[in-house]
Design a protein around this motif. Sequence first.
Motif, PDB file in Angstrom:
ATOM      1  N   SER A   2       0.956  -1.199  -0.292  1.00 13.00           N
ATOM      2  CA  SER A   2       0.023  -0.467   0.152  1.00 13.00           C
ATOM      3  C   SER A   2       0.536   0.922   0.130  1.00 13.00           C
ATOM      4  N   GLU A   3       1.606   1.224   0.493  1.00 17.22           N
ATOM      5  CA  GLU A   3       3.019   2.885   1.240  1.00 17.22           C
ATOM      6  C   GLU A   3       3.676   2.803  -0.354  1.00 17.22           C
ATOM      7  N   LEU A   5       2.248   1.695  -3.364  1.00 18.44           N
ATOM      8  CA  LEU A   5       0.800   2.613  -4.148  1.00 18.44           C
ATOM      9  C   LEU A   5       0.797   3.809  -4.143  1.00 18.44           C
ATOM     10  N   GLN A   6       0.828   3.403  -2.754  1.00 16.68           N
ATOM     11  CA  GLN A   6       0.266   5.417  -2.267  1.00 16.68           C
ATOM     12  C   GLN A   6       1.597   6.229  -3.594  1.00 16.68           C
ATOM     13  N   LEU A  74      -4.061   2.256  -9.493  1.00 11.43           N
ATOM     14  CA  LEU A  74      -4.110   2.352  -8.815  1.00 11.43           C
ATOM     15  C   LEU A  74      -4.654   2.126  -7.017  1.00 11.43           C
ATOM     16  N   LYS A  75      -5.246   3.184  -7.763  1.00 21.13           N
ATOM     17  CA  LYS A  75      -5.874   2.953  -6.169  1.00 21.13           C
ATOM     18  C   LYS A  75      -7.295   1.646  -5.843  1.00 21.13           C
ATOM     19  N   LYS A  78      -5.140  -0.447  -4.354  1.00 23.28           N
ATOM     20  CA  LYS A  78      -5.057  -0.428  -2.932  1.00 23.28           C
ATOM     21  C   LYS A  78      -6.384  -0.131  -1.677  1.00 23.28           C
ATOM     22  N   GLU A  79      -7.118  -0.494  -2.862  1.00 21.14           N
ATOM     23  CA  GLU A  79      -8.538  -1.014  -2.103  1.00 21.14           C
ATOM     24  C   GLU A  79      -8.914  -1.694  -1.653  1.00 21.14           C
ATOM     25  N   GLU A  81      -6.552  -4.589  -1.544  1.00 21.26           N
ATOM     26  CA  GLU A  81      -5.271  -4.792  -0.337  1.00 21.26           C
ATOM     27  C   GLU A  81      -5.928  -4.523   1.075  1.00 21.26           C
ATOM     28  N   LYS A  82      -7.054  -3.796   0.897  1.00 18.98           N
ATOM     29  CA  LYS A  82      -6.805  -3.640   2.548  1.00 18.98           C
ATOM     30  C   LYS A  82      -8.662  -4.583   2.802  1.00 18.98           C
TER      31      LYS A  82
END
Length: 83
Positions: A2-3, A5-6, A74-75, A78-79, A81-82
């Motif tokens: 996540s980091e 990707l951010q 990409l977001k 990231k979502e 992954e949560k």
Amino acid sequence: MSEKLQEIIDFFEQAEGWSKDEIIADYIAEIEDLRGYEPDEIGLQWDDDNVLMVLSDFAEIFFNKTIDGVCNVLKSFKENEKE
């Protein structure tokens, strides 16, 4: 992950370390059929209608939309992954 990707999202959204204008100019310069013309001298035409913008304006709008689309993808990763 996540980091990372951010970091990538921030890189694209904040445009630090790269110039959108330079990238667009470089890409346009690589189009052989346009050599000798400036992007702000090239009008756009659809069928017989002239579009009220020049190539440089279109390229900038298209580039921004592309970057937004890439960041949205990409977001979404990231979502996911949560979950």
